[in-house]
Design a protein around this motif. Structure first.
Motif, PDB file in Angstrom:
ATOM      1  N   PRO A  67      41.884  46.222  38.823  1.00  0.00           N
ATOM      2  CA  PRO A  67      42.583  44.523  38.490  1.00  0.00           C
ATOM      3  C   PRO A  67      41.063  44.258  37.661  1.00  0.00           C
ATOM      4  O   PRO A  67      39.769  44.572  38.125  1.00  0.00           O
ATOM      5  CB  PRO A  67      42.720  44.015  39.818  1.00  0.00           C
ATOM      6  N   LEU A  68      41.268  43.338  36.164  1.00  0.00           N
ATOM      7  CA  LEU A  68      40.378  42.713  36.017  1.00  0.00           C
ATOM      8  C   LEU A  68      40.471  40.997  36.596  1.00  0.00           C
ATOM      9  O   LEU A  68      41.981  40.459  36.284  1.00  0.00           O
ATOM     10  CB  LEU A  68      40.761  42.826  34.294  1.00  0.00           C
ATOM     11  N   TYR A  69      39.727  41.135  37.453  1.00  0.00           N
ATOM     12  CA  TYR A  69      40.094  39.391  38.061  1.00  0.00           C
ATOM     13  C   TYR A  69      39.452  39.239  37.657  1.00  0.00           C
ATOM     14  O   TYR A  69      37.588  38.711  37.766  1.00  0.00           O
ATOM     15  CB  TYR A  69      39.382  39.804  38.993  1.00  0.00           C
ATOM     16  N   VAL A  84      42.129  47.428  26.954  1.00  0.00           N
ATOM     17  CA  VAL A  84      43.635  46.944  27.585  1.00  0.00           C
ATOM     18  C   VAL A  84      43.363  45.352  28.421  1.00  0.00           C
ATOM     19  O   VAL A  84      44.427  44.807  27.996  1.00  0.00           O
ATOM     20  CB  VAL A  84      44.600  48.204  28.115  1.00  0.00           C
ATOM     21  N   GLN A  85      43.061  45.213  29.266  1.00  0.00           N
ATOM     22  CA  GLN A  85      43.418  44.379  30.373  1.00  0.00           C
ATOM     23  C   GLN A  85      42.805  43.234  29.667  1.00  0.00           C
ATOM     24  O   GLN A  85      43.634  41.823  30.036  1.00  0.00           O
ATOM     25  CB  GLN A  85      42.658  44.288  31.429  1.00  0.00           C
ATOM     26  N   SER A  86      41.522  43.459  28.993  1.00  0.00           N
ATOM     27  CA  SER A  86      40.646  41.732  27.962  1.00  0.00           C
ATOM     28  C   SER A  86      41.896  41.768  27.499  1.00  0.00           C
ATOM     29  O   SER A  86      42.318  40.397  27.300  1.00  0.00           O
ATOM     30  CB  SER A  86      39.364  42.491  27.480  1.00  0.00           C
ATOM     31  N   ARG A  87      41.995  42.920  26.464  1.00  0.00           N
ATOM     32  CA  ARG A  87      43.593  41.766  25.283  1.00  0.00           C
ATOM     33  C   ARG A  87      44.779  41.659  25.684  1.00  0.00           C
ATOM     34  O   ARG A  87      45.123  40.795  25.553  1.00  0.00           O
ATOM     35  CB  ARG A  87      43.623  43.115  24.509  1.00  0.00           C
ATOM     36  N   ALA A  88      44.621  41.537  27.039  1.00  0.00           N
ATOM     37  CA  ALA A  88      46.476  40.802  27.607  1.00  0.00           C
ATOM     38  C   ALA A  88      45.959  39.930  28.070  1.00  0.00           C
ATOM     39  O   ALA A  88      46.667  38.992  28.595  1.00  0.00           O
ATOM     40  CB  ALA A  88      46.710  42.049  28.342  1.00  0.00           C
ATOM     41  N   GLN A  89      44.700  39.994  28.848  1.00  0.00           N
ATOM     42  CA  GLN A  89      44.305  38.024  29.420  1.00  0.00           C
ATOM     43  C   GLN A  89      43.645  37.704  28.595  1.00  0.00           C
ATOM     44  O   GLN A  89      43.081  36.564  28.797  1.00  0.00           O
ATOM     45  CB  GLN A  89      43.268  39.163  30.990  1.00  0.00           C
TER      46      GLN A  89
END
Lengths: 400, 279
Positions: A63-65, A220-225
């Motif tokens: 996770p990117l929390y 990827v997670q940064s773009r999404a979150q």
């Protein structure tokens, strides 16, 4: 800054750093490894096999929390934790071990050796060796064996032979010397899983590639979150494998600051630290040219850090290069600052971090304030702190 | 001198039809005075060429005996420069016995290649063996050494196939060092039957004399290797004599030199078929 970053070159060099400085007996093996890795990298079935194990065995993606309370506490940019501590075995080390053991199998090697400092890479190596049924020997400095008993026991449970190294200061660099001696003696059947992005080419590039899954996921997670890329990525540096894995996918994204945090031990103004970039100079050790802690005669000086995982007198050659060309920034945190950050994260987020990323966390507050409110900073939580509780308790004067 | 000193020595030995005996000793082990006494006594005890190690903190290719010798040397305050100073002292009495400096790259990097080459030449050093500097990484060092005619001695090993051997011997001079076993110094034993064809292969590829080391401890084995090689190197067995002397609180030089005499007599007792075969 070139907009295409293609290091290392064909000789395995990152500018003047890297290379293949090993005994002649090992040269054919290094070339064999280089060719085998290049073939594997170009083979989609290898990547598919690795991805399968990363998903179902390691537990990726991690996770990117959003660390809401740390963010509030520091009063700057949003702080996000990339949770490598949630991987199987509790640290980022397994990403690399899984890649390398699949390569070892491809090469027909039947015996695994590894070195370890804190024991995290040793545990990860022992884990994949158990999973694939290969005998494994882990070299570990006798001093580290003493201060990391839980990990020593873990490795033995996993069926690995832990060999305490008493030469030198009996810590990570001495363990690496001993692993090299084993490798040069058992050239036919043995695969050496180096745990950090250092050593002779192709190790620095290969370990970086296997750890780059971290940075690719962050992207990827940064773009999404966040709806964008972060303004900064912060990671701790011993040899620097977790940091290079996080940094590498961002190198051509100029808006993303890459910040590595070295271990300053008792302070950079004392001899007792492990900050190779801030307190060392270029030299050759363990197969590569890089920044090293050394005396006037070129003898290697022992590093010191409260964290056994950062207690290494060198640094991966790509970090040396990123430092020189200014693409990454390097700072440091002392033992005391790391201990404070260790407790802060435990209390504010309910996450007990390893002492290694506690160093990165110790600089994250100031980075968050530099970036400012509304911005985003990713802290690489490279491992969990269970292994360190005895060490921390001792420093806090608590008897367990 | 320098490379010329090595060539002259091998030429003389070829005329005698025997292999060279090459003792390895560590600079500053166990003290400056004792190390100098050992060094100065070596030619009379039968050394034809001397390998002089310089202490380094991380001797990755060494087994326990030479690791411990390095630790004793470091404890005596020795490093690269002080070891070369010993060679300079030695040269005051002996201008013919070649000295090959041996160790690891970082102390040389730290000093700087050109500064090192000048210092080595001024100290009467003839050749250099750097364990962790393969041909791929050696070009800048060779350039510095060439200016002062010091040979960078290359290493061939049991893992060197024909293609690799070509790379290893390219542009080399002096002699080639054949590492008889895959492993560290002073642990496995070298087998003359296995070494013989390897030496022939290295000699054919390089056109140079071939010295054999790693895993030679006894006079018997030294003699066996002397039959098939151009030079026999013994290191661990000699530094172990230093260790024994230190443990017994005795002077080291007599013990080491007695062992050198024993080994060199064994080497001198046999004709080297190989030497006479060399063109």
């Amino acid at each position: 800054m070139p907009n295409t970053y293609a290091w290392p070159d064909a000789q395995g060099r990152f500018g003047p750093y890297g290379g293949q400085f090993v005994a002649e007996t090992l040269m054919p093996l290094i070339h064999e490894l280089d060719a085998a890795y290049a073939a594997a990298k170009a083979d989609p079935s290898f990547q598919a096999e690795l991805d399968g194990f990363l998903t179902h065995y390691v537990g990726r993606e991690s996770p990117l929390y959003f660390a809401e309370r740390l963010t509030k506490h520091f009063g700057g940019a949003n702080i996000w934790l990339k949770r490598e501590d949630l991987n199987h075995t509790g640290a980022h080390k397994i990403n690399n071990c899984m890649g390398q053991i699949l390569l070892a199998r491809r090469m027909g090697k039947t015996r695994i050796i590894a070195e370890t400092g804190a024991g995290q890479h040793g545990v990860a190596s022992a884990t994949v060796a158990a999973r694939f049924g290969l005998p494994c020997t882990v070299y570990m400095g006798a001093v580290d064996v003493e201060r990391q008993q839980p990990n020593v026991f873990r490795m033995r449970l996993l069926g690995t032979e832990v060999f305490p190294v008493t030469a030198g200061a009996a810590t990570l660099k001495d363990a690496m010397n001993e692993a090299m001696r084993d490798w040069v003696t058992n050239v036919a059947d043995t695969y050496y899983i180096i745990g950090t992005a250092a050593g002779p080419h192709p190790y620095p590039a290969m370990v970086r590639d296997f750890q780059s899954v971290i940075g690719k996921e962050i992207k990827v997670q940064s773009r999404a979150q966040m709806g964008k890329l972060p303004e900064a990525v912060v990671a701790c540096i011993g040899g620097g494998s977790n940091a290079i894995g996080a940094f590498h996918p961002f190198i051509e994204d100029e808006g993303v600051r890459l910040i590595g945090v070295e271990a300053a031990g008792y302070g950079l103004d004392t001899p007792d630290h492990a900050a190779s970039l801030k307190g060392g100079r270029p030299g050759v050790l363990h197969g590569n040219r890089t920044y090293l802690l050394q005396d006037d005669d070129g003898n290697i000086v022992e590093g010191h850090s409260i964290s056994a995982g950062l207690d290494y007198p060198g640094i991966g050659p790509e970090h040396a290069w990123l430092h020189d060309i200014g693409r990454a920034e390097y700072r440091s945190a002392t033992d005391a600052e790391a201990l404070e950050a260790f407790q802060l994260c435990s209390k504010l987020e309910g996450i007990i971090p390893a002492l290694e990323p506690s160093h990165a966390l110790a600089r994250t507050g100031e980075v968050a304030r530099e970036v400012g409110k509304g911005g985003d900073v990713v802290l690489l939580m490279s491992g969990r702190g269970d292994k360190d509780i005895f060490q921390v308790a001792k420093h806090l004067g608590v008897e367990l | 001198m320098t490379t010329a000193r090595i060539d002259a020595r091998f030429k003389a030995l070829k005329a005698q039809g025997r292999a060279a005996f090459v003792p390895y000793v560590m600079g500053g082990d166990p003290s400056r005075e004792e190390a100098l006494a050992i060094l100065k006594g070596l030619p009379a005890a039968g050394a034809d060429i001397i390998e002089l190690g310089f202490p380094f903190s991380d001797p990755m290719a060494e087994g326990p005996p030479i690791q411990k010798a390095a630790i004793r040397g470091l404890a005596a305050g020795f490093g690269l420069r002080s070891t070369m100073d010993l060679a300079r002292e030695f040269r005051k009495q002996d201008d013919a016995t070649p000295i090959i400096l041996m160790g690891y790259l970082n102390p040389i990097e730290s000093l700087g290649y050109d500064a090192f080459a000048d210092y080595a030449a001024a100290s009467g050093v003839d050749g250099l063996i750097v364990v962790d500097c393969p041909p791929e990484e050696a070009a800048p060092l060779v350039e510095a050494l060439d200016k002062v005619s010091i040979s960078l001695i290359r290493l061939a090993t049991p893992t060197s196939d024909d293609a690799r051997l070509k790379i290893v011997v390219q542009g080399t001079s002096g002699f080639v060092y054949y590492v008889a076993v895959a492993g560290v110094t002073g642990v496995k034993e070298a087998d003359a039957d296995v070494v013989a064809p390897a030496v022939a292969r290295v000699r054919a590829a390089s056109g140079l004399p071939v010295a054999v080391g790693f895993g030679i401890k006894t006079p018997e084995r030294a003699a066996a290797i002397a039959r098939v090689a151009d030079a026999v190197v013994v290191g661990s067995a000699l530094v172990e004599e230093v260790a024994a002397a230190v443990a017994a609180n005795e002077p080291a030089a007599p013990r080491v030199l007695a062992k050198v005499k024993l080994l060199s007599d064994a080497v001198r007792s046999v004709a080297s078929a190989s030497v006479t075969e060399t063109v």
